[in-house]
Design a protein around this motif. Structure first.
Motif, PDB file in Angstrom:
ATOM      1  N   UNK A  20     -11.430  -5.245 -14.851  1.00  0.00           N
ATOM      2  CA  UNK A  20     -10.761  -3.942 -14.920  1.00  0.00           C
ATOM      3  C   UNK A  20      -9.250  -4.056 -15.050  1.00  0.00           C
ATOM      4  N   UNK A  21      -8.695  -5.163 -14.588  1.00  0.00           N
ATOM      5  CA  UNK A  21      -7.246  -5.342 -14.635  1.00  0.00           C
ATOM      6  C   UNK A  21      -6.793  -6.237 -15.790  1.00  0.00           C
ATOM      7  N   UNK A  22      -7.652  -6.476 -16.769  1.00  0.00           N
ATOM      8  CA  UNK A  22      -7.246  -7.288 -17.915  1.00  0.00           C
ATOM      9  C   UNK A  22      -6.017  -6.663 -18.568  1.00  0.00           C
ATOM     10  N   UNK A  23      -5.152  -7.489 -19.130  1.00  0.00           N
ATOM     11  CA  UNK A  23      -3.911  -6.997 -19.737  1.00  0.00           C
ATOM     12  C   UNK A  23      -4.219  -5.936 -20.795  1.00  0.00           C
ATOM     13  N   UNK A  24      -3.736  -4.700 -20.624  1.00  0.00           N
ATOM     14  CA  UNK A  24      -4.057  -3.647 -21.590  1.00  0.00           C
ATOM     15  C   UNK A  24      -3.397  -3.872 -22.947  1.00  0.00           C
ATOM     16  N   UNK A  25      -2.286  -4.651 -22.959  1.00  0.00           N
ATOM     17  CA  UNK A  25      -1.564  -4.876 -24.207  1.00  0.00           C
ATOM     18  C   UNK A  25      -2.096  -6.024 -25.039  1.00  0.00           C
ATOM     19  N   UNK A  26      -3.246  -6.584 -24.682  1.00  0.00           N
ATOM     20  CA  UNK A  26      -3.792  -7.742 -25.404  1.00  0.00           C
ATOM     21  C   UNK A  26      -3.900  -7.499 -26.919  1.00  0.00           C
ATOM     22  N   UNK A  27      -4.462  -6.382 -27.388  1.00  0.00           N
ATOM     23  CA  UNK A  27      -4.591  -6.187 -28.846  1.00  0.00           C
ATOM     24  C   UNK A  27      -3.240  -6.200 -29.567  1.00  0.00           C
ATOM     25  N   UNK A  28      -2.235  -5.582 -28.956  1.00  0.00           N
ATOM     26  CA  UNK A  28      -0.896  -5.569 -29.554  1.00  0.00           C
ATOM     27  C   UNK A  28      -0.304  -6.980 -29.561  1.00  0.00           C
ATOM     28  N   UNK A  29      -0.392  -7.669 -28.428  1.00  0.00           N
ATOM     29  CA  UNK A  29       0.178  -9.016 -28.309  1.00  0.00           C
ATOM     30  C   UNK A  29      -0.472  -9.976 -29.302  1.00  0.00           C
ATOM     31  N   UNK A  30      -1.771  -9.851 -29.478  1.00  0.00           N
ATOM     32  CA  UNK A  30      -2.473 -10.732 -30.420  1.00  0.00           C
ATOM     33  C   UNK A  30      -1.891 -10.597 -31.824  1.00  0.00           C
ATOM     34  N   UNK A  31      -1.717  -9.372 -32.295  1.00  0.00           N
ATOM     35  CA  UNK A  31      -1.181  -9.156 -33.641  1.00  0.00           C
ATOM     36  C   UNK A  31       0.253  -9.651 -33.746  1.00  0.00           C
ATOM     37  N   UNK A  32       1.054  -9.364 -32.733  1.00  0.00           N
ATOM     38  CA  UNK A  32       2.466  -9.737 -32.758  1.00  0.00           C
ATOM     39  C   UNK A  32       2.641 -11.250 -32.803  1.00  0.00           C
ATOM     40  N   UNK A  33       1.943 -11.962 -31.930  1.00  0.00           N
ATOM     41  CA  UNK A  33       2.094 -13.423 -31.865  1.00  0.00           C
ATOM     42  C   UNK A  33       1.651 -14.080 -33.162  1.00  0.00           C
ATOM     43  N   UNK A  34       0.497 -13.683 -33.681  1.00  0.00           N
ATOM     44  CA  UNK A  34      -0.010 -14.295 -34.910  1.00  0.00           C
ATOM     45  C   UNK A  34       0.925 -14.034 -36.090  1.00  0.00           C
ATOM     46  N   UNK A  35       1.395 -12.797 -36.209  1.00  0.00           N
ATOM     47  CA  UNK A  35       2.245 -12.443 -37.347  1.00  0.00           C
ATOM     48  C   UNK A  35       3.581 -13.182 -37.289  1.00  0.00           C
ATOM     49  N   UNK A  36       4.209 -13.220 -36.115  1.00  0.00           N
ATOM     50  CA  UNK A  36       5.514 -13.878 -36.000  1.00  0.00           C
ATOM     51  C   UNK A  36       5.384 -15.378 -36.207  1.00  0.00           C
ATOM     52  N   UNK A  37       4.417 -16.014 -35.545  1.00  0.00           N
ATOM     53  CA  UNK A  37       4.278 -17.466 -35.673  1.00  0.00           C
ATOM     54  C   UNK A  37       3.959 -17.863 -37.109  1.00  0.00           C
ATOM     55  N   UNK A  38       3.039 -17.152 -37.748  1.00  0.00           N
ATOM     56  CA  UNK A  38       2.697 -17.462 -39.142  1.00  0.00           C
ATOM     57  C   UNK A  38       3.924 -17.327 -40.042  1.00  0.00           C
ATOM     58  N   UNK A  39       4.733 -16.304 -39.821  1.00  0.00           N
ATOM     59  CA  UNK A  39       5.924 -16.079 -40.648  1.00  0.00           C
ATOM     60  C   UNK A  39       6.963 -17.175 -40.439  1.00  0.00           C
ATOM     61  N   UNK A  40       7.156 -17.604 -39.202  1.00  0.00           N
ATOM     62  CA  UNK A  40       8.111 -18.678 -38.924  1.00  0.00           C
ATOM     63  C   UNK A  40       7.730 -19.965 -39.643  1.00  0.00           C
ATOM     64  N   UNK A  41       6.460 -20.301 -39.583  1.00  0.00           N
ATOM     65  CA  UNK A  41       6.002 -21.563 -40.178  1.00  0.00           C
ATOM     66  C   UNK A  41       5.914 -21.460 -41.695  1.00  0.00           C
ATOM     67  N   UNK A  42       5.587 -20.280 -42.214  1.00  0.00           N
ATOM     68  CA  UNK A  42       5.399 -20.105 -43.653  1.00  0.00           C
ATOM     69  C   UNK A  42       6.724 -20.116 -44.421  1.00  0.00           C
ATOM     70  N   UNK A  43       7.762 -19.549 -43.825  1.00  0.00           N
ATOM     71  CA  UNK A  43       9.015 -19.353 -44.552  1.00  0.00           C
ATOM     72  C   UNK A  43      10.059 -20.438 -44.314  1.00  0.00           C
ATOM     73  N   UNK A  44       9.852 -21.291 -43.304  1.00  0.00           N
ATOM     74  CA  UNK A  44      10.885 -22.275 -42.970  1.00  0.00           C
ATOM     75  C   UNK A  44      10.294 -23.641 -42.643  1.00  0.00           C
ATOM     76  N   UNK A  45      11.103 -24.652 -42.931  1.00  0.00           N
ATOM     77  CA  UNK A  45      10.885 -25.975 -42.367  1.00  0.00           C
ATOM     78  C   UNK A  45      11.784 -26.064 -41.141  1.00  0.00           C
TER      79      UNK A  45
END
Length: 489
Positions: free
Chosen positions: A431-456
């Motif tokens: 019942x106390x699972x982090x309510x923001x999990x769906x938002x955090x999942x999208x944010x982390x994946x999108x940012x990390x993928x962008x960092x690795x994709x666009x830069x060395x």
């Protein structure tokens, strides 16, 4: 003078011991644990990294242990089975909370306004959580936010391009990007500038000080009868930073209320509009936004920083992720959230980061509202219950080569972080699972993928990534002791 103080202290000792005897519950069939010291209990045995100390205790005493921290009895679960007992089997009973003693509000105020610290699962808390889930964290809401997250990540990429060849502190840029994403979600405006490093007066500084105060050892938690004295001044400082945080958006709230009352604004643009139209008071708005912003920025920032550090140290993993991105996205294309489901190795890298470096090494503690049984042990009323997520994620009984960064372990694996697999619960469960999990999942994946994709990425001055300091700094979130400095190319 010294003689008088000594005599006074000696006179007070019996009264102090008497008070402790009245406060400390009598030992019954408690979970085992290290022998406590008189009066202090096990406080001095925790060290600067309690998650590691408690993991060592669990290896000696078992998966469910108890510690005495002053007068407070603490029970720690350090295995999937013991975690499941708390978060699943007895989730309904053990979902109560203890309000932190640094909080400058009475319990009744917290229960009426807090999403995180409400002492029990009241109907009001359920309504508040359902409200936030509907408007922020449901599948429909998260999907509707995709364009905003993509816009803020694109701005981050453009900013990093302006820093090409220069040393940057990755956590500062991530924090600002996430904060501005939330700022636009809540207020339709950015809350800080991306080039913000070193500023000690703005919202980033205030949020971090606020979170740090909540993580500091507080003598009032160990000895509640001293609470009114606030001996370390933590409640006083917390109130100051909390007030500064509220002041940052106070004018925005005021202007929106005036526009709505004049009838000059009838269009819902953001979450603040929804709360005002729904009848939320200023205090309710302040506390909810404070909790959402403090939790959302710090945890997501630390996860991305740890992931970047691990990828730098593991070249083969980095190359595999880069290859997946080139294959599925193309060399020059902008990553969209719709691409994330096509990137299984990216998902595996994020999961492996969360396994070794969970955002919160202990889930937010629960409380036993009444005496109960747990794995055949007696848990006294008002004991605090912690789940050592770090110990569970690094347990060699569950994970082969547990301390190595190996995303491949999650390829073709059904294990996920949604609270059903108790060997992997970085966001909690029940019942106390982090309510923001769906938002955090999208944010982390999108940012990390962008960092690795666009830069060395490389370390300053050609330093060897294998020598990168991976020491942890314990707090509400598990951060790097030394912030990651990198050079984008």
């Amino acid at each position: 003078m010294e003689y008088a103080l000594t005599v006074s202290f000696l006179i007070l000792i019996p009264f102090f011991v008497l008070i402790l005897k009245q406060i400390i519950p009598k030992s019954g069939n408690l979970p085992p644990g290290p022998r406590p010291w008189p009066i202090l209990g096990n406080i001095l045995q925790l060290g600067k990294n309690p998650h590691i100390s408690m993991t060592q205790f669990a290896k000696i005493h078992g998966p469910l242990i108890s510690l005495r921290l002053g007068t407070q009895l603490v029970v720690i679960a350090s295995s999937p089975d013991s975690a499941a007992e708390i978060l699943k089997t007895q989730d309904r009973l053990l979902s109560a909370r203890s309000v932190p003693r640094v909080a400058p509000y009475k319990l009744s105020v917290v229960d009426q306004h807090s999403l995180v610290w409400s002492s029990d699962l009241s109907n009001h808390w359920k309504s508040l959580r359902a409200f936030c889930r509907t408007h922020l964290f449901s599948a429909k809401a998260v999907e509707s936010q995709a364009a905003l997250r993509e816009k803020k990540v694109f701005e981050m990429i453009e900013f990093l391009r302006s820093k090409k060849g220069k040393t940057v502190k990755i956590s500062e840029i991530m924090f600002a990007t996430i904060l501005n994403t939330l700022g636009n979600l809540f207020f339709t405006k950015d809350l800080c500038d991306l080039d913000y490093e070193g500023n000690t007066s703005g919202i980033k500084h205030v949020i971090r000080k606020f979170v740090e105060l909540g993580a500091m050892p507080n003598i009032s938690e160990f000895y509640p009868f001293l609470d009114a004295l606030d001996l370390q001044g933590l409640r006083k400082q917390t109130k100051i930073y909390q007030g500064q945080l509220f002041n940052i958006w106070a004018e925005i709230v005021k202007e929106k209320r005036q526009a709505i009352s004049r009838g000059s604004s009838n269009k819902i643009q953001d979450f603040l509009d929804i709360m005002i139209y729904s009848g939320f008071t200023d205090l309710q708005i302040n506390i909810i936004l404070m909790e959402l912003i403090a939790a959302g920025t710090d945890t997501t920032t630390s996860t991305i920083e740890w992931a970047t550090a691990e990828l730098l140290r593991n070249k083969e993993v980095m190359h595999k992720l880069q290859a997946e991105l080139r294959s599925k996205i193309g060399s020059n294309a902008i990553i969209r959230e719709s691409n994330i489901s096509e990137l299984p190795y990216l998902a595996a890298c994020v999961k492996e980061t969360l396994r070794i470096h969970p955002p919160t090494p202990f889930l937010i503690p629960r409380r036993a509202p009444e005496t109960c049984k747990l794995m055949n042990y007696t848990i006294p009323k008002n004991s605090r219950l912690f789940v050592n997520v770090w110990a569970i994620g690094c347990d060699s009984k569950t994970w082969e080569d547990a301390l190595s960064f190996r995303p491949e372990r999650f390829i073709d694996s059904s294990v996920d972080f949604r609270g059903q697999d108790f060997e992997f619960i970085p966001f909690g469960a029940g019942r106390r699972i982090c309510p923001g999990l769906p938002f955090a999942r999208q944010e982390v994946h999108l940012i990390l993928a962008s960092l690795i994709h666009h830069f060395e990425w490389s370390l300053p001055y050609g330093e060897d990534p294998m020598l990168l300091d991976m020491e942890e700094k314990f707090g509400v979130t598990l951060q790097k002791e030394k912030p990651l400095l990198v050079v984008p190319r």
